[in-house]
Write a protein that holds these residues in place. Structure first.
Motif, mmCIF file in Angstrom:
data_model
loop_
_atom_site.group_PDB
_atom_site.id
_atom_site.type_symbol
_atom_site.label_atom_id
_atom_site.label_comp_id
_atom_site.label_asym_id
_atom_site.label_seq_id
_atom_site.Cartn_x
_atom_site.Cartn_y
_atom_site.Cartn_z
ATOM 1 N N ILE A 297 41.789 -24.388 -76.944
ATOM 2 C CA ILE A 297 41.112 -24.370 -78.158
ATOM 3 C C ILE A 297 41.764 -25.393 -79.136
ATOM 4 O O ILE A 297 41.480 -26.428 -79.596
ATOM 5 C CB ILE A 297 40.939 -23.057 -78.766
ATOM 6 N N VAL A 298 43.370 -25.061 -79.151
ATOM 7 C CA VAL A 298 43.891 -25.905 -80.302
ATOM 8 C C VAL A 298 44.196 -27.530 -79.693
ATOM 9 O O VAL A 298 44.157 -28.320 -80.457
ATOM 10 C CB VAL A 298 45.344 -25.325 -80.683
ATOM 11 N N LYS A 299 44.264 -27.540 -78.461
ATOM 12 C CA LYS A 299 44.355 -28.953 -77.942
ATOM 13 C C LYS A 299 42.823 -29.605 -78.116
ATOM 14 O O LYS A 299 42.975 -30.999 -78.352
ATOM 15 C CB LYS A 299 44.696 -28.963 -76.290
ATOM 16 N N ASN A 300 41.832 -29.129 -77.787
ATOM 17 C CA ASN A 300 40.526 -30.067 -77.791
ATOM 18 C C ASN A 300 39.824 -29.850 -79.143
ATOM 19 O O ASN A 300 38.958 -30.668 -79.382
ATOM 20 C CB ASN A 300 39.682 -29.174 -76.766
ATOM 21 N N CYS A 301 40.035 -28.906 -79.989
ATOM 22 C CA CYS A 301 39.104 -28.645 -81.036
ATOM 23 C C CYS A 301 40.076 -28.739 -82.298
ATOM 24 O O CYS A 301 40.712 -27.688 -82.641
ATOM 25 C CB CYS A 301 38.403 -27.462 -81.142
ATOM 26 N N LYS A 302 40.383 -29.721 -82.849
ATOM 27 C CA LYS A 302 41.081 -29.644 -84.185
ATOM 28 C C LYS A 302 40.670 -29.319 -85.367
ATOM 29 O O LYS A 302 41.412 -29.288 -86.281
ATOM 30 C CB LYS A 302 41.727 -31.370 -84.259
ATOM 31 N N GLN A 303 39.466 -29.180 -85.722
ATOM 32 C CA GLN A 303 38.878 -28.836 -86.902
ATOM 33 C C GLN A 303 38.211 -27.472 -87.040
ATOM 34 O O GLN A 303 37.533 -27.251 -87.971
ATOM 35 C CB GLN A 303 37.688 -29.953 -87.238
#
Length: 351
Positions: free
Chosen positions: A153-159
């Motif tokens: 999640i934190v790698k792919n979705c920064k917002q």
């Protein structure tokens, strides 16, 4: 002449009718209308607002339906995908979409995978890789997920600003610390029943995610005042659920007094926080003067003294008050309650 009139009506009137009606239609009804006539199909397909939401909640064969929908051009501007309690949705469906290459949901803002139990860390990795601009993700009660999911999640979705991990019982301190390190603008977090978490992880979240407005920590017995006192630093917090679920909550008056610094709180659930007394609730009354809902369900250590304090500070805001099981608070008539809290619409008291 009649045929020409019918064609003119379909060509000119149907599109106008569809333009007026379609915004009010549930998406499933809109999909059903697509097959009524070519004119309906063209009119509905040309309305981009209709296809910003893909609602497959509680449907069967949801994985196949998802793949089919995303292959259609009209769904390329999706903002919401709802797969809550959908059946037959598995890792392989998201992996297939990823392997197709052409599918990238750059405008998707909210993905709801609640209770999709057949999805694993692998599926979360594939799903999040498709929507890099995601703002809200809900993966409630997918109990097999681990810290690997938070890595994806934190790698792919920064917002991300809204994250629901409720019921993900295998996510540990490491996973939550990743969330804290990467989402310092987080506004909503639900870690209900994330039973492996400790004070250390919660403290890190509270220190780094200072923009939190909503925090749900229902049924967590591992936290203590060491972490709870840090909640008081959340100046924007409006929603806080600390329900102890049958007395499992370790919150005391010290922790609650610190929470009273959250002056913007409108919703506070202290059900089954059995170590709390009048001292803590009076502090809340004095510090949180815009409370609209307060639940003290099952707390034996509170008395009429806290009710009096609430009536002095929160009488103009409090609309819902639950003191069911609070045997130290005496029963009152409706008229007496309205005198204390003029805006009260829901009051629950012990029998």
């Amino acid at each position: 002449m009649a045929a020409a009139a019918d064609e003119a009506w379909c060509r000119e009137t149907v599109p106008r009718v569809m333009e007026l009606v379609s915004p009010r239609l549930p998406q499933r009804d809109a999909c059903a209308l697509l097959s009524v006539s070519p004119w309906c199909h063209r009119s509905l397909a040309a309305n981009p607002k209709l296809w910003e939401v893909l609602d497959l909640h509680e449907t069967k064969k949801a994985g196949e339906r998802l793949i089919s929908a995303l292959s259609m051009a009209r769904y390329r501007h999706l903002k919401v995908v709802n797969l809550e309690f959908a059946q037959d949705i598995e890792d392989r469906h998201f992996l297939h979409l990823k392997e197709m290459g052409a599918i990238l949901l750059e405008e998707l803002e909210f993905l709801n995978l609640n209770a999709c139990q057949k999805i694993s860390d692998t599926g979360i990795g594939a799903a999040t890789s498709l929507c890099p601009n995601l703002r809200a993700l809900s993966i409630y009660w997918i109990v097999g997920l681990t810290d690997a999911s938070t890595e994806h999640i934190v790698k792919n979705c920064k917002q991300i600003i809204d994250l629901n991990l409720s019921g993900c019982k295998n996510i540990s301190d490491r996973g939550i610390q990743l969330v804290a390190d990467n989402y310092q603008g987080l506004q909503k977090l639900d870690i209900t029943r994330c039973i492996k978490l400790t004070d250390d992880a919660l403290q890190k979240v509270l220190e780094k995610c200072s923009a939190l407005e909503s925090l749900n920590m229902y049924a967590l017995s591992s936290f203590t005042d060491k972490a709870y006192t840090k909640i008081g630093y959340l100046a924007n917090l409006t929603f806080l659920d600390l329900c102890g679920a049958q007395g499992s909550q370790n919150l005391t008056d010290d922790g609650l007094s610190s929470i009273s610094r959250c002056g913007s709180l409108t919703y506070l659930n202290l059900s089954w926080c059995v170590r709390v007394t009048d001292v803590g609730v009076v502090a809340i009354a004095q510090g949180c003067r815009t409370l609209e809902l307060l639940s003290l369900f099952g707390i034996l250590g509170v008395t009429d003294a806290c009710l009096e304090a609430l009536s002095k500070s929160c009488s103009n805001s409090l609309t819902t008050l639950d003191v069911n099981g609070c045997t130290g608070i005496k029963r009152r008539s409706r008229d007496e309650l309205i005198q204390l809290f003029p805006r009260l619409s829901c009051f629950k008291v012990h029998s």
